[in-house]
Scaffold this active site. Structure first.
Site, mmCIF file in Angstrom:
data_model
loop_
_atom_site.group_PDB
_atom_site.id
_atom_site.type_symbol
_atom_site.label_atom_id
_atom_site.label_comp_id
_atom_site.label_asym_id
_atom_site.label_seq_id
_atom_site.Cartn_x
_atom_site.Cartn_y
_atom_site.Cartn_z
ATOM 1 N N HIS A 619 25.613 8.570 -9.638
ATOM 2 C CA HIS A 619 26.025 9.519 -8.605
ATOM 3 C C HIS A 619 25.580 9.101 -7.205
ATOM 4 C CE1 HIS A 619 22.021 11.617 -9.089
ATOM 5 N NE2 HIS A 619 22.198 11.703 -7.785
ATOM 6 N N ASP A 670 25.187 9.100 -16.160
ATOM 7 C CA ASP A 670 24.794 8.910 -14.759
ATOM 8 C C ASP A 670 23.906 7.673 -14.636
ATOM 9 O OD1 ASP A 670 24.462 9.315 -12.093
ATOM 10 O OD2 ASP A 670 23.159 11.072 -12.276
ATOM 11 N N GLY A 762 11.434 13.329 -9.072
ATOM 12 C CA GLY A 762 11.567 12.111 -8.283
ATOM 13 C C GLY A 762 12.957 12.052 -7.718
ATOM 14 N N SER A 764 16.847 10.614 -6.986
ATOM 15 C CA SER A 764 17.960 10.109 -7.771
ATOM 16 C C SER A 764 17.855 8.625 -8.003
ATOM 17 C CB SER A 764 19.249 10.339 -7.001
ATOM 18 O OG SER A 764 19.633 11.650 -7.148
#
Ligand SMILES: *[C@@H]1O[C@H](CO)[C@@H](O)[C@H](O)[C@H]1NC(C)=O
Ligand SMILES: *[C@@H]1O[C@H](CO)[C@@H](O)[C@H](O)[C@H]1NC(C)=O
Ligand SMILES: *[C@@H]1O[C@H](CO)[C@@H](O)[C@H](O)[C@H]1NC(C)=O
Ligand SMILES: *[C@@H]1O[C@H](CO)[C@@H](O)[C@H](O)[C@H]1NC(C)=O
Length: 817
Positions: A619, A670, A762, A764
């Site tokens: 993403h 992802d 944390g 991405s």
């Protein structure tokens, strides 16, 4: 559902709020301006009596009157910019009765009295030849009990080029003496009672000049039930630009006020939008207890007054308008923390700074006297400690804890103090400036001959569970739990850290006592759970890869194991928020050049998996983030403010591979791979993480670690240091339920059910890593993906489960990793 990708806002919308490690540590939000402003009191020392001051005042005032005349005679050179100088303070009116109407700024009583006094103040300055040409505006802003206390503000406008010369004229001491003598001299007034018996003055920030005539002022009074108030525009989810508002907050005499922010969403830049709270009804720098901006966890910010009043001011810049705040004000009985005697105890007992974990009130002194039975000693463990104030050269002069002649301040990781005899005295002091959360301490009586029954006794005085010994984490604070951990070279290291002779490995006898020396056979009947060797054999052992024990006959379980190791020993304790330099050498910071931004900024995290490949979240590379040329990868980075450090290396990205099944609605799959333009060279601070085998098991409840950079953006040079936090792997079934069924098998849940300030996230694409013992190798269990909010109760963080995309990684790195 409100799904937050862990880089805050979608790529391409600007101004990133990417990382979000929430913690107890909010001091970084404070801009530095308050530390740097030092009042220059050039002429006066505290003890030299008023006489000296009066003489000096008249001399100074006389001198400046003369100087002004000269100035006026000189021709005006150029158009010199003027700057405001703002003062605020209070004085007491003798023999005057306080009526409740004076609290309301719209009452007749208020308007009459404030106007009368204002006229006198104005008149004093405008008829003084020294001050007249600088005086700009003044106002009486509030009254309170105490005969009557009058709160006022005054602003001068001074040419920049004159500032230095006027330093002594515009010092608080000169102005105080001048105003005091003017106000007492002239007894001819409408009421005949305006004789101040004392007068205090402080300097105030330039910005507060706008408050003097602000129409955005409210008075809020709290009684037995709490009251709520919000920033303007809160109902429309957006505060207006260029606001300067103030709330005069009042309670009953003898009580303390507590403000809790249930919503707090401001711009990240404190020089633009901020809330500042003062421990008095005036915005004096000396009385500021907190200045906040950015986003705060709902309910996590609580401030307490030392008396029954507070002033809250709210300023907004001309752009980036957010939701604002909603505050709840409660009236509390005055805190009782002085002279508490804790009696002889055997069991553990906690004590804290007043109102912990809310900010303690300013101006507070507490003493705890602890006594235990003869022959016993006292250990006090400070598990949370935040007395955050600027400290010069490690001397604690502002807020501090004092025990056994040593003062402690600033933020500290867990530590312990031990008494010499059967008594111990612990003192806490806060001054009238900036407050923070304080401390949580626990004390226990112990036997000096056996200080830590059933636990490992650290040299630092702490006791840690024996399983924490030799787990590569410095749990003791002095690293004493990580010393003497290695077996000798001719020995086998058992799962329980015992050492046995190498020859006893796989001899058919459980020599370790936990079976770890016998979990060694590779065989050919495989199940899905078994690790597969390259030659097709299977290993019936949990997580055999890189455990320093050859399990496959072809040794493939121990190949490519130069990963997941840290070269240095961390010196700090788990639970601290800042990572140490080099503690997470596989952490990468990805900077994105956004369309309208002047330079690339940290936007996502990633992990090094080989010299050529990084792994991150899909993403991060959607929309405005698709082009590899827009990204820069930083390695060996500790602070975002130190991109130029010599150990930091920057690389360009050659190729971004996002997963073909990535779903931007559900965040399924992802995961992304980044190929570097050129290979990285490993150093002490740049090393790869181990990728787990498809069959690697990260059991529910295992404590793992997440890392990322905080998003707190600030003026000043405050460090934006890599943050770390421990989270537990959670049960999938439970997680699916908590997330309303929105999870898939590619997602791994971690966090704490109770949420809260210690459960952190944390950024991405960054790593969720777990250490396998006894080998000490760290494995990449997850990639930070999404969550609902941050650190909310019952809302864990979601991570891409690396084991489920392991073969995709292998294939797409051309079988390299
Ligand atoms: C006060 O300062 C403002 C500029 O900040 C100026 O416009 C105004 O004329 C000044 N007023 C007086 C009375 O000096
Ligand atoms: C305000 O703070 C400054 C600097 O800490 C100090 O020198 C000054 O005395 C304080 N003013 C008052 C009125 O307390
Ligand atoms: C003291 O505080 C710790 C940490 O919050 C908690 O685990 C413990 O149960 C508390 N002990 C007592 C006696 O309240
Ligand atoms: C997860 O929780 C479910 C029920 O909530 C339970 O049946 C299951 O055994 C748990 N799984 C693990 C691995 O703990």
């Amino acid at each position: 559902m409100d799904k937050d990708s862990r880089n805050g806002r979608p790529i391409g919308t600007g101004d990133e709020g990417q990382v979000f490690i929430m913690g107890t540590n909010n001091q970084s939000r404070r801009p530095d301006r308050r530390w740097t402003t030092k009042q220059t009191v050039s002429l006066v020392s505290v003890v030299s009596a008023i006489i000296v001051i009066i003489i000096l005042t008249s001399v100074a005032v006389w001198y400046f009157a003369g100087y002004l005349q000269e100035k006026a005679e000189e021709s005006h050179e150029g158009n010199d910019e003027k700057v405001p100088r703002v003062y605020t303070g209070y004085f007491k009116l003798k023999d005057m009765e306080f009526v409740p109407e004076l609290e309301s700024r719209s009452s007749m009583a208020f308007n009459q009295l404030s106007w009368e006094i204002h006229k006198k103040i104005k008149n004093a300055f405008t008829s003084s030849s020294a001050f007249a040409s600088y005086y700009n505006v003044s106002a009486v802003t509030a009254f309170s009990q105490g005969s009557v206390l009058v709160y006022y503000m005054v602003m001068f406008q001074v040419k920049k080029s004159d500032l230095e010369l006027l330093q002594s004229l515009l010092s608080v001491d000169i102005i105080r003496e001048f105003l005091m003598s003017e106000l007492t001299r002239d007894r001819m007034t409408n009421h005949g009672v305006f004789v101040p018996s004392s007068l205090t003055i402080y300097s105030s920030d330039e910005k507060t000049a706008l408050l003097i005539q602000s129409s955005c002022s409210k008075t809020i009074r709290v009684g037995s039930s709490p009251v709520q108030f919000t920033s303007p525009g809160f109902e429309n989810d957006q505060y207006p630009p260029n606001s300067e508002c103030q709330w005069f907050l009042r309670g009953s005499p003898g009580k303390q006020l507590q403000l809790n922010f249930q919503v707090f969403e401001l711009e990240d830049d404190c020089s633009q939008d901020f809330v500042e709270v003062f421990d008095m009804l005036i915005p004096a720098k000396n009385k500021s207890i907190s200045l906040e901006c950015g986003k705060q966890q709902p309910g996590s910010l609580s401030l307490t007054s030392s008396s029954n009043m507070l002033l809250l001011i709210f300023f907004t810049g001309n752009q980036h308008n957010f939701r604002g705040f909603k505050a709840k004000m409660t009236q509390l009985p005055a805190s009782k923390c002085g002279n508490v005697d804790l009696e002889a105890v055997e069991e553990e007992k906690n004590f804290t700074t007043p109102f912990f974990p809310s900010h303690y009130p300013p101006n507070t002194q507490c003493v705890w006297k602890i006594q235990v039975k003869a022959g016993k000693r006292i250990r006090v463990v400070f598990s949370r400690f935040e007395l955050e104030e600027p400290v010069e050269e490690d001397v604690c002069i502002k807020d501090y804890l004092e025990v056994l002649g040593t003062r402690y301040c600033a933020e500290q990781a867990i530590f312990a103090v031990r008494s010499v005899g059967q008594t111990l005295e612990v003192r806490f002091h806060s001054d009238d400036f900036l407050t923070s959360r304080g401390f949580l301490a626990e004390y226990v009586a112990f036997d000096p001959d056996n200080p830590c029954p059933g636990k490992f006794a650290c040299r630092s005085g702490l006791c840690v569970p024996t399983i924490r010994r030799c787990d590569t984490w410095n749990d003791c604070g002095d690293n004493s739990d990580e010393l003497d951990c290695n077996c000798r070279s001719n020995e086998f290291t058992c799962g329980n850290r015992n050492c046995i002779e190498s020859s006893k490995y796989c001899n058919g006898h459980d020599d370790c006592g936990d079976g770890s020396d016998e979990a060694c056979n590779a065989g050919s009947t495989c199940t899905d759970k078994d690790f597969k060797c390259l030659d097709g054999d299977c290993v019936k052992k949990i997580n055999p890869e890189c455990d320093n024990q050859p399990d496959c006959s072809d040794n493939t379980d121990e190949e490519n194991c130069d990963c997941g190791m840290r070269v240095y020993q961390p010196t700090r304790v788990v639970g601290g928020q800042d990572a140490e330099k080099g503690e997470f050498p596989w952490q990468v910071s990805l900077h994105l050049q956004e369309y309208h931004a002047s330079h690339p900024t940290h936007t996502c995290g990633a992990s090094i998996i080989s010299e050529r490949w990084l792994v991150s979240a899909s993403h991060c590379f959607q929309e405005g983030g698709k082009d590899p040329k827009l990204w820069k990868a930083y390695f060996g980075l500790h602070s975002q403010n130190a991109l130029d450090d010599e150990e930091v290396v920057r690389h360009d990205i050659k190729r971004i591979i996002t997963h073909g099944s990535y779903n931007s609605w559900t965040y399924d799959f992802d995961i992304a791979l980044l190929e570097l333009e050129s290979p990285i060279r490993y150093t002490y601070q740049i090393r790869p993480i181990c990728l787990p085998a498809m069959t690697h098991n990260f059991p529910v409840g295992k404590s793992c670690t997440i890392t990322g950079w905080g998003s707190t953006k600030e003026r000043g040079p405050a460090a934006r240091v890599l943050q770390k936090a421990d989270v537990n792997i959670m049960n999938d079934t439970l997680c699916k339920k908590l997330m309303d069924g929105d999870t898939t098998h590619r997602m791994l849940c971690a966090g704490f059910l109770e949420g809260g300030i210690d459960a952190c996230q944390g950024d991405s694409g960054g790593p969720l890593v777990c250490v396998e013992l006894p080998s000490g190798h760290w494995f990449l269990a997850g990639v930070v993906s999404w969550g609902e909010g941050c650190a909310r109760a019952n809302k864990p963080g979601l991570y891409t489960r690396v084991t489920t995309v392991r073969s995709w990684i292998y294939t797409n790195t051309d079988n390299e990793v």
